[in-house]
Each structure stands twice: as C-alpha cells, then as structure tokens.
Design an enzyme around this catalytic site. Structure first.
Site, PDB file in Angstrom:
ATOM      1  N   ARG A 127      -3.671 -10.969   6.822  1.00  0.00           N
ATOM      2  CA  ARG A 127      -4.384 -11.668   5.289  1.00  0.00           C
ATOM      3  C   ARG A 127      -4.338 -12.686   5.690  1.00  0.00           C
ATOM      4  O   ARG A 127      -5.736 -13.772   5.182  1.00  0.00           O
ATOM      5  CB  ARG A 127      -3.375 -11.852   4.437  1.00  0.00           C
ATOM      6  CG  ARG A 127      -1.867 -12.640   4.020  1.00  0.00           C
ATOM      7  CD  ARG A 127      -1.175 -11.398   3.473  1.00  0.00           C
ATOM      8  NE  ARG A 127      -0.576 -10.523   3.611  1.00  0.00           N
ATOM      9  CZ  ARG A 127       0.321  -9.594   2.598  1.00  0.00           C
ATOM     10  NH1 ARG A 127       0.413 -10.386   1.714  1.00  0.00           N
ATOM     11  NH2 ARG A 127       0.972  -8.539   3.277  1.00  0.00           N
ATOM     12  N   LYS A 133       9.246  -7.958  14.273  1.00  0.00           N
ATOM     13  CA  LYS A 133       9.681  -6.829  13.971  1.00  0.00           C
ATOM     14  C   LYS A 133      10.704  -5.784  14.628  1.00  0.00           C
ATOM     15  O   LYS A 133      10.875  -6.438  15.756  1.00  0.00           O
ATOM     16  CB  LYS A 133       8.020  -6.155  14.670  1.00  0.00           C
ATOM     17  CG  LYS A 133       7.000  -6.575  13.633  1.00  0.00           C
ATOM     18  CD  LYS A 133       5.668  -5.142  13.468  1.00  0.00           C
ATOM     19  CE  LYS A 133       4.605  -6.044  13.140  1.00  0.00           C
ATOM     20  NZ  LYS A 133       5.181  -5.471  11.305  1.00  0.00           N
TER      21      LYS A 133
END
Ligand code: BES
Ligand code: MN
Ligand code: ZN
Length: 505
Positions: free
Chosen positions: A353, A279
């Site tokens: 996920r 990120k």
C-alpha cells in the site's frame, strides 16, 4: 506451438489426435461424430447408450482408431449443456483436452471449432477461446531445469472447419486469442521467475522490451527522479534493499482527440521478506510473486499495443524489493508520500500500500488519469476471505467497478466486490501521522483498500486484491499450477470495452 486454420474434413488428417465436442442430453450424434461413429463400428453411440459418455463439462473420452480413421485417436470433449455454453467453458475444455493430448505425446492435434454456433457463440469467439485454451493450458515454466526445451510439447494445433466462408473469422479469433494468451503467459513467466532473476531492474528491462516490441513509450524513473517528485513512501520501502527501485511507466496513446486516460497500476515488489517486520520462513519463497500486479500491467500494455483500442492508457509499476537491513525503514517511522500526506509505519510488511500510494498519486497528478485500476497481491486477509476462486474488488466508483467485474467475468478472471463503508477508515487513523499503514486484525483487505482510496482521491478508481488469485495450487482448465497471469485478461478486455463505449457515445 503453431496454430493453423484449415478448411476441410478433419477425418482426413493424419494427426495424433482429433478433437470433437459432445453435449449433455439425449440429442442424436451430429457433425463429424456421425462419420466417426460409423467408422468405429458404432462405438460412440454404444458408449453413450451405456452412459459412459455423458458430455459433461471436463469429461474427456479417448478412443484409439486403430487404422479405421486417419487420426490415430479421437478425443471427445464434453462441453455440458448446450444452453449453458460460454467461451470460458470452451477455453477450459480445450486446455484440459490438449494437456491430455500432450500426456499421450501426440505432437499434432486437430480440432473442430468447439462450441461454434452453440448458445449464440460466433465462430470467431470459439476460435479465440480455443487458441487461448491451447496457449494458456499448455504453459510450462522450465527455464531453470536441465530438461529444458526438449520434453514433448505439442507442435501443431489445426482448427478445422468444413466451410470456407468461416475462414477469415476463425483466423481473426486465433490472432486475438494468441495475443491475449501470450500476454498472460508472459506475465506468468515474470511471476514464476525467482527473485534473483527478477529484480526491479530486470522488471524494468522487461517493460522496455515490451515497449520496444510493440511500440509503446517507456520511461523509467530512478531513485533521484523519485526523490524529485517526492515519492517518500516508495523510497521508504526501497531503503532496505541493495537493488535500486524502479518506477516503470508505459504509455499507449490510441485516441489523440480525447483527454480520457486509463491508468493501470501494478504492485511491483520483486521480493517481499516483510522487511524488519519479517515474515515467517515457511512459504516465504512464494513472495517472489509479489510483483504479479506489476507483471500484469506490463504484459497487458503489450497486448493493448497490439490490439490498438481507441483509448489512452498509461501503465505504472512501482518496483522494489522489501528487505530488512541496516538502512531499512522501521516500524514507527513516518514517511512523507508524494501527495504530501504523512504515513506512520506500523508494519514494514504492509509495504504494498505504501508503494501504491505514490503510484496512485503519480497517476492523477502527473499522468492526468481520469480512470485508475490497480492490481496488487496486497493482503493475506483477502485470500482468507475469498480463497483462490476470485480476486477482491474495491472502488470509489460503482460504474467503473461494474465494468471491471464484467471484463473479468468474460475472461474467466472472476472478482468479487467487497464493501468500502466509511467506518472502516477509522482503523487507519494514526496518532502521529495523517494515516497509518495497517488497520488491525479485522477486515484487513478492506482497510488496505481504504488506505489506497486516500491516495486515489476523487479519480474513479478500482483496486483488485489478487493475493489469492495470482498463483494456483493445481492445473485446472486454462489455469496451470504456479502463476496464473491474473489480471492480464481483465485489463485488456476492460481497455477494449472502454474504447468501445467511447465509440458508441
Ligand atoms: N504481499 C503480502 C500479501 C500476500 C500474502 C500476498 C499472501 C500473497 C499471499 C503483503 O505485502 C503483506 O505482507 N500483507 C500483510 C499486511 C499486514 C501486515 C497488515 C498481510 O497480509 O499479512
Ligand atoms: Mn508484505
Ligand atoms: Zn507484499
């Protein structure tokens, strides 16, 4: 903070501040306000006549009593239109009023039972909302500051009602409100805690403490045990971290006659750097809160164990860090999940996920869950879509999501359902594996939910994307800046509602 219920007259108490409610509209002054107005030489009526006091929601009017009344100050709390009053509004008003009282450094506060008897709100509900507003609204996180404990916290809140017959109901409301609000605050603590103080191991210890305190069964799977059940997706994410992953299981059994079982599943990424798909540095520190869903599960399970609904519930929290490193999983890798489905990793930053895929499988394969609700700070896309006002809700079962949405609405934790049209699944198709872990630029919150749906399979399931709601930028009502504790109250309220409907059936 001590919360006390007292039968008597609030005007006789020597407190820093006494609270009473006011409504929008022209009705004559009522209850304790009549006496206060008289003692204060008609000040309240005059301020109302001049329009300075309107009774609007969030309006607070402070009047110093200067010896004319026992309380040093009275604080008039606007609650809006009578017919629009809800427990949520009482909770938020109480929170704002008590933060104001804290700024005035008044250590003791008394209040009438704001909202009781208005718009069908029972004394117990009003007392619960007051207790919740007080505990949630006055929350602070100062563990790592030298000021520490010693700044002016409110010491005592007294709920005063003139009628003895309401006493038991008020006490019950305070007890329930305290359990709920303290659970939410406990989750807030875990989320606000920096990642060096909230590793997967420490999160698992928190779960064990909750289990110990309230009598839950706690089981923690270590890396070898995860390997044994085939949690290749969770283990893939965990590869890059020196911190060992933990798979946290908390079991509450409130109904031994039923095979109905609710699983609460929470994302437990204690720090999300993005991994190899790293990120940007700006705001990366916020990703210490990427275990908000997991914290909510742990705290909700503690509250459930205290409130004892007649229902079986298992809490599941897959916990790991997501870091880059020499052993980290990489874009292009293929992982084999517990279900047997293979997953192509497009981005190592779509890690939530992956760990949830294995947890959802565990819920129905091992725990035999018949209902599953998960919460996860899953996608920036959900925050883009809905902002910080409500969580995203996704489901394969409309009746279950309706119950979740209602449970959230009632507790002031709103969620908004987003569509799950099958066409969205196409974005998750992989050329090399059964599914891929990102679905491209568009509808990112939905394609993430569609990914999870593959692993929930046929079990009725709801996914709450709390990326936008797990943290707040400013104080507002019962919410304070920083971690919000969402969706602890939704989880607990849902458990109570499901137990209730079983009883009615
Ligand atoms: N934890 C983040 C999502 C997030 C973003 C939570 C902002 C709270 C605030 C999640 O793991 C993530 O990185 N999601 C990616 C998914 C993408 C790579 C498909 C995102 O939203 O950018
Ligand atoms: Mn991520
Ligand atoms: Zn994440």
């Amino acid at each position: 903070m001590e919360i006390q219920v007292l039968t008597g007259n609030i005007s006789t108490l020597s407190v820093g501040a006494a609270l009473a409610e006011l409504y929008e509209g022209q009705d004559p002054l009522e209850g304790v306000l009549v006496a206060w107005d008289q003692a204060l030489g008609g000040a309240i009526s005059r301020l109302r006549a001049k329009g300075e006091i309107k009774g609007k929601p969030r309006e607070l009017t402070l009047i110093h009593t200067l010896g004319r009344l026992r309380p040093e100050r009275v604080l008039l709390v606007g609650l809006g239109k009578r017919e629009e009053l809800t427990p949520n509004r009482i909770r938020d008003a109480a929170a704002e009023a008590l933060r104001y009282a804290r700024r005035l450094e008044s250590e003791t506060v008394a209040t009438t039972i704001l909202g009781a008897g208005v718009a069908g709100i029972k004394h117990e509900q009003a007392a619960q909302a007051l207790a919740e507003g007080a505990i949630l609204g006055l929350y602070t996180f100062r563990r790592h500051q030298a000021r520490g404990e010693n700044s002016q916290d409110l010491e005592k809140l007294t709920l005063v009602d003139p009628r003895r017959k309401n006493r038991a109901e008020l006490g019950q409301g305070v007890t329930t409100g305290r359990i709920l609000a303290e659970a939410a605050n406990q989750a807030r603590d875990m989320v606000n805690e920096p990642a060096n103080y909230m590793t997967p191991t420490i999160l698992a210890q928190e779960a064990q403490k909750v289990a110990q305190a309230y009598g839950l069964e706690c089981q923690i799977l270590n890396r070898e045990q995860m390997e044994a059940v085939g949690m290749g997706a969770l283990l893939g994410v965990a590869q890059g971290s020196r911190q060992p992953p933990q798979f946290i299981i908390l079991r509450y059994r409130g109904d031994h006659k039923s095979s109905r079982l609710l699983a609460l599943v929470g994302k437990g990424i204690t720090f999300d750097s993005g991994g190899i798909s790293i990120k940007p540095a700006d705001g990366m520190g916020e990703m210490k809160g990427d275990m908000a869903g997991g914290a909510a599960v742990i705290s909700a399970m503690g509250a459930i164990a205290q409130l004892k609904p007649e229902l079986n519930i298992t809490g599941l929290v897959p916990a790991t860090e997501n870091l880059p490193g020499g052993n980290a999983y990489k874009p292009g890798d293929v992982l084999k999940s517990m279900s047997g489905k293979t997953i192509e990793v497009i981005s190592t930053d779509a890690e939530g996920r992956l760990i949830l895929a294995d947890a959802l499988c565990y819920a129905h394969m091992k725990e035999k869950a018949t209902l599953v609700v998960d919460a996860a700070t899953l996608t920036g896309a959900c925050q883009v879509a809905l902002g910080n006002i409500c969580s995203g809700a996704f489901t394969n079962n409309q009746s279950l999501v309706d119950k979740v949405l209602r449970a959230g609405q009632e507790t002031g934790e709103r969620a908004w359902q987003l569509p799950m049209f099958t066409e969205y699944k196409e974005q998750n198709k992989s050329d090399v594996a059964d599914i891929k872990n990102t679905g491209g630029r568009y509808a990112g919150a939905i394609t993430a939910a569609q990914f999870l749906a593959e692993f929930a399979q046929d079990t009725p399931w709801v996914h709450l994307d709390i990326a936008g709601t797990a943290r707040a930028e400013k104080d507002s009502g019962a919410t304070v800046k920083g971690a919000t504790g969402v969706p602890v109250l939704t989880f607990v309220n849902l458990a109570l509602a499901l137990a209730q409907e079983e009883e009615e059936a």
